[in-house]
Design an enzyme around this catalytic site. Structure first.
Site, PDB file in Angstrom:
ATOM      1  N   GLU A   1      -5.138  -2.350   5.959  1.00 45.85           N
ATOM      2  CA  GLU A   1      -5.540  -1.444   4.889  1.00 45.85           C
ATOM      3  C   GLU A   1      -6.429  -0.319   5.435  1.00 45.85           C
ATOM      4  O   GLU A   1      -7.118  -0.497   6.446  1.00 45.85           O
ATOM      5  CB  GLU A   1      -6.327  -2.228   3.832  1.00 45.85           C
TER       6      GLU A   1
ATOM      7  N   HIS B   1      -0.894   1.883   4.491  1.00 49.28           N
ATOM      8  CA  HIS B   1      -1.059   0.682   5.307  1.00 49.28           C
ATOM      9  C   HIS B   1       0.232   0.318   6.047  1.00 49.28           C
ATOM     10  O   HIS B   1       1.331   0.669   5.617  1.00 49.28           O
ATOM     11  CB  HIS B   1      -1.621  -0.501   4.498  1.00 49.28           C
TER      12      HIS B   1
ATOM     13  N   ASP C   1       3.048 -10.201   8.313  1.00 44.23           N
ATOM     14  CA  ASP C   1       1.952 -10.635   7.442  1.00 44.23           C
ATOM     15  C   ASP C   1       2.373 -11.722   6.462  1.00 44.23           C
ATOM     16  O   ASP C   1       3.563 -12.042   6.340  1.00 44.23           O
ATOM     17  CB  ASP C   1       1.375  -9.422   6.685  1.00 44.23           C
TER      18      ASP C   1
ATOM     19  N   ASN D   1      -0.758   3.416   0.256  1.00 44.76           N
ATOM     20  CA  ASN D   1      -2.025   3.965   0.754  1.00 44.76           C
ATOM     21  C   ASN D   1      -1.996   4.161   2.279  1.00 44.76           C
ATOM     22  O   ASN D   1      -3.028   4.361   2.899  1.00 44.76           O
ATOM     23  CB  ASN D   1      -3.197   3.058   0.358  1.00 44.76           C
TER      24      ASN D   1
HETATM   25  C1  GLP Z   1       3.658  -4.686   1.442  1.00 44.32           C
HETATM   26  C2  GLP Z   1       3.805  -5.225   2.888  1.00 44.32           C
HETATM   27  C3  GLP Z   1       4.069  -4.115   3.856  1.00 44.32           C
HETATM   28  C4  GLP Z   1       5.114  -3.205   3.246  1.00 44.32           C
HETATM   29  C5  GLP Z   1       4.507  -2.472   2.086  1.00 44.32           C
HETATM   30  C6  GLP Z   1       5.493  -1.609   1.318  1.00 44.32           C
HETATM   31  O1  GLP Z   1       2.429  -4.892   0.886  1.00 44.32           O
HETATM   32  N1  GLP Z   1       2.718  -5.990   3.362  1.00 44.32           N
HETATM   33  O2  GLP Z   1       4.484  -4.654   5.101  1.00 44.32           O
HETATM   34  O3  GLP Z   1       5.539  -2.261   4.185  1.00 44.32           O
HETATM   35  O4  GLP Z   1       3.762  -3.310   1.260  1.00 44.32           O
HETATM   36  O5  GLP Z   1       6.233  -2.349   0.415  1.00 44.32           O
HETATM   37  P1  GLP Z   1       7.520  -1.761  -0.282  1.00 44.32           P
HETATM   38  O6  GLP Z   1       8.544  -1.641   0.780  1.00 44.32           O
HETATM   39  O7  GLP Z   1       7.904  -2.784  -1.324  1.00 44.32           O
HETATM   40  O8  GLP Z   1       7.137  -0.456  -0.865  1.00 44.32           O
END
Ligand code: GLP
Length: 247
Positions: free
Chosen positions: A143, A138, A67, A136
């Protein structure tokens, strides 16, 4: 599904990088799906170390990031392209033309999604997809919703995601409100998925996702339908699972 818990972050990072390095050693032209966020950073550090020690080369590897934020300043450190350069691409021999990431600043975002889908189709299949987990539930930036998109698409980020990611920005109103994300269909087409989850704050979410009902309200729950998922949890995120909770 193979669920493994690790006592230390180092052990988790080495287990994850070990899986990736073995894959690339066996198949130097492997296609890797990459993730951003704080979760994979230690794994990338470990991959860089393996590269420096001459254990692995990424020269022929192709990568696809999950992404990218829409409308983020080109030089912003949280632009995922910049994140990837800083944490992995600039430190290994990956070839820049084989390292793909959606362009969230494209003039025509729908066309950019189609371009990314075409690249993914040309690559046939991702051999190994690394996934973190949103608070959440995702995956990528897919989402929770009543329905999920299969292919690459533009998504409006949920309030909980904006709040979770605000820590990387000056303030919450600086967090981009939209992103381009690979769809759940593409993620589930990967040959193998490596889901990595760290921290007590995600213990409930990961448990619900992997042990609760399959629902688009927790996009990660769709991983239950995939034949080859390996889940790596630190002891806090894995609090609700037994020591070796293999299914
Ligand atoms: C972000 C990314 C995800 C990631 C998630 C968790 O928004 N788009 O791909 O897995 O949130 O992030 P973190 O590892 O910092 O908790």
């Amino acid at each position: 599904m193979n669920i493994l818990k690790f006592a230390t972050n180092e052990e988790l990072n080495e287990a994850a990088s070990g899986i990736i390095v073995s894959l690339v050693q066996t198949n130097p032209r492997a296609v890797l799906g990459l993730a951003t966020g704080s979760t994979p950073i230690g794994i990338y550090d470990s991959l860089i170390e393996d590269y420096r020690k001459g254990r692995v080369s990424f020269r022929q590897v192709t990568t696809f990031n999950l992404d990218e934020y829409v409308n983020i300043p080109e030089d912003h450190p949280e632009r995922y392209l910049n994140f990837m350069k800083r944490h992995l691409f600039d430190h290994v021999d990956i070839s820049p033309e084989k390292a793909h990431i959606p362009n969230g600043n494209a003039a025509d975002l729908d066309e950019e999604c189609r371009r990314y889908n075409r690249l993914l189709e040309d690559a046939k299949q991702i051999d190994l997809q690394i996934l973190g987990l949103g608070h959440n539930g995702h995956i990528g930036f897919n989402e929770p919703d009543l329905s999920l998109n299969s292919g690459t698409h533009v998504v409006k980020l949920r309030e909980q995601t904006l709040q979770a990611n605000a820590r990387f920005f000056e303030s919450i109103d600086k967090v981009p409100t939209q992103a381009i994300t690979m769809g759940v269909g593409t993620i589930l087409k990967a040959k193998m998925i490596l889901l990595v989850v760290r921290g007590a704050a995600k213990a409930e979410t990961v448990y619900q996702a992997l042990r609760g009902p399959i629902t688009t309200n927790i996009p990660a729950s769709l991983l239950q339908t995939h034949p080859h998922v390996v889940v790596l949890l630190d002891s806090e995120a894995g609090r609700l699972f037994d020591e070796y909770d293999n299914v």
